[in-house]
Design a protein around this motif. Sequence first.
Motif, short mmCIF file in Angstrom:
data_model
loop_
_atom_site.label_atom_id
_atom_site.label_comp_id
_atom_site.label_asym_id
_atom_site.label_seq_id
_atom_site.Cartn_x
_atom_site.Cartn_y
_atom_site.Cartn_z
N PRO A 220 12.29 39.97 38.51
CA PRO A 220 13.02 38.70 38.44
C PRO A 220 14.27 38.71 39.30
N THR A 221 14.59 37.54 39.87
CA THR A 221 15.83 37.30 40.59
C THR A 221 16.64 36.28 39.79
N GLN A 222 17.88 36.08 40.19
CA GLN A 222 18.69 35.08 39.51
C GLN A 222 18.11 33.69 39.70
N ALA A 223 17.60 33.40 40.90
CA ALA A 223 16.99 32.09 41.14
C ALA A 223 15.77 31.90 40.26
N TYR A 224 15.00 32.97 40.08
CA TYR A 224 13.81 32.92 39.21
C TYR A 224 14.22 32.59 37.78
N THR A 225 15.23 33.29 37.28
CA THR A 225 15.69 33.07 35.91
C THR A 225 16.25 31.66 35.76
N ASP A 226 16.99 31.21 36.77
CA ASP A 226 17.54 29.84 36.71
C ASP A 226 16.44 28.80 36.67
N PHE A 227 15.37 29.04 37.43
CA PHE A 227 14.26 28.08 37.45
C PHE A 227 13.56 28.04 36.09
N ILE A 228 13.41 29.20 35.45
CA ILE A 228 12.84 29.22 34.10
C ILE A 228 13.67 28.34 33.16
N GLU A 229 14.98 28.49 33.21
CA GLU A 229 15.84 27.71 32.33
C GLU A 229 15.75 26.22 32.65
N ARG A 230 15.64 25.91 33.93
CA ARG A 230 15.50 24.50 34.32
C ARG A 230 14.19 23.91 33.81
N LEU A 231 13.08 24.67 33.98
CA LEU A 231 11.78 24.16 33.52
C LEU A 231 11.73 24.05 32.01
N ALA A 232 12.44 24.93 31.31
CA ALA A 232 12.46 24.87 29.85
C ALA A 232 13.09 23.56 29.37
N LYS A 233 14.07 23.07 30.11
CA LYS A 233 14.75 21.84 29.71
C LYS A 233 14.04 20.60 30.27
N THR A 234 13.56 20.70 31.52
CA THR A 234 12.94 19.55 32.18
C THR A 234 11.61 19.96 32.82
N PRO A 235 10.58 20.20 32.01
CA PRO A 235 9.28 20.62 32.57
C PRO A 235 8.66 19.60 33.51
N GLN A 251 5.43 31.61 38.14
CA GLN A 251 5.84 30.98 36.89
C GLN A 251 4.58 30.63 36.10
N VAL A 252 4.69 30.77 34.79
CA VAL A 252 3.60 30.44 33.86
C VAL A 252 4.12 29.44 32.84
N LEU A 253 3.31 28.41 32.59
CA LEU A 253 3.64 27.42 31.57
C LEU A 253 2.46 27.29 30.62
N TYR A 254 2.77 26.82 29.40
CA TYR A 254 1.74 26.60 28.39
C TYR A 254 1.74 25.12 28.01
N ILE A 255 0.56 24.51 28.07
CA ILE A 255 0.42 23.10 27.74
C ILE A 255 -0.17 23.01 26.34
N GLU A 256 0.59 22.42 25.44
CA GLU A 256 0.22 22.38 24.02
C GLU A 256 -0.63 21.15 23.71
N ASN A 257 -1.76 21.39 23.07
CA ASN A 257 -2.61 20.33 22.51
C ASN A 257 -2.91 19.19 23.48
N PRO A 258 -3.50 19.49 24.64
CA PRO A 258 -3.90 18.40 25.54
C PRO A 258 -4.96 17.52 24.88
N ARG A 259 -4.91 16.25 25.18
CA ARG A 259 -5.84 15.30 24.57
C ARG A 259 -7.25 15.48 25.12
N ALA A 260 -8.22 15.11 24.32
CA ALA A 260 -9.62 15.10 24.75
C ALA A 260 -10.11 13.66 24.81
N ASP A 261 -11.13 13.43 25.66
CA ASP A 261 -11.70 12.10 25.78
C ASP A 261 -12.78 11.88 24.72
N ALA A 262 -13.47 10.77 24.81
CA ALA A 262 -14.47 10.43 23.79
C ALA A 262 -15.63 11.42 23.76
N GLN A 263 -15.84 12.15 24.85
CA GLN A 263 -16.91 13.16 24.92
C GLN A 263 -16.43 14.54 24.48
N GLY A 264 -15.16 14.63 24.06
CA GLY A 264 -14.63 15.90 23.58
C GLY A 264 -14.09 16.80 24.68
#
Length: 364
Positions: A220-235, A251-264
């Motif tokens: 990690p670099t300082q810019a890397y850590t700063d970007f993590i903090e920025r994405l945490a507040k404004t993904p 960078q890795v992000l987790y998308i919680e509970n994405p919606r499904a369509d009528a076909q699942g």
Amino acid sequence: MSVIIPLPRERFGLAPTVLAKTDAFSVTGWRTGLGIEMLAVETPRGRVEMLPYMGQMLWDAVFDGVRLTMDSAFCEPRPAQVIVETYGCLAYHSGLLRNGCPGPQDDHPLHGEMACATMDTAYLEIGEDGQGAFVRLGGHVDYIRGFGPHYRAMPSITLREGTLIEMAMTVENRSALPMDLMYMCHVNFAFVQGGRIHQAAPFTPERTRVRREVPAHVQPTQAYTDFIERLAKTPQDSAVLDHPEQWHPEQVLYIENPRADAQGESHALLERPQGDGFVMSWRPDQLDHLARWILAGEDASVAAFALPSTCEPEGYTAEKAKGNLRSLGAGETARFATRFGYVTAAQTAALARKISEMTESENV
């Protein structure tokens, strides 16, 4: 109706050989100078390369002149026991007993034992079903340890006449005891500068969560850590890949509970500046976690914008502590399927509208 064509390893020679040909497909097989068996399926709209005996990895794909695959230092697949020894493919099966980046208390390889598993058998299936003509690579590998786990993994890759790829995994627990199960369909699309990500969940801190844990392979670099903090507040700042330098290190992000369509099915889309794009579709009732991995480095660049899985990719110990491990009972079978590939500008626009409507429906 379909026809099965066995693919014993001795059928693969140094000279490319046509193994099957129909009106819709031409299948060629060969062995590289490094000893890797390969298959190429050509259609009127593209070419897909697969490794029938190395985890049935999907090495490369081009549709309508657009390459889908990540950039890397690997110009061809290399003999490997773990995925980092040949990390240049479009897609692979991550798991099955272990998955993700091993933590300090883990002893498993990165992304588990299945990614580069030496298959016991491989075959081609060519035929027609309710969706039209298809060609399918299949096979199996038995993982067995004395006084330990015993399962049969049966992956497959199916191609049809369009520009989408169906990738599936069936795993059968052949032990008399339950087994832990961790699986991710790891699809490594090309990094697209200026690309826009569409997802069936809001870009809010609660639903698009940045990974704060730093894996051992990242410096990690300082810019890397700063970007993590920025994405945490404004993904929402991660929705457009307009500053490649921000995505190195990864960078890795987790998308919680994405919606499904009528076909699942749920869908994610990476829209290219040209108007076309890359798409990923899966069933959240099979794969209930979704990760995103973005990297724009000197030696590798990738926009794995949708990685459907049964858990997060933080390694066995961490996922067990979170309660994310699945258990497959003795004699039980689990099945996972995804569909991904290239979409034209018209298809991209229609899918972007659909994803937006799926997300907006949460507020209705």
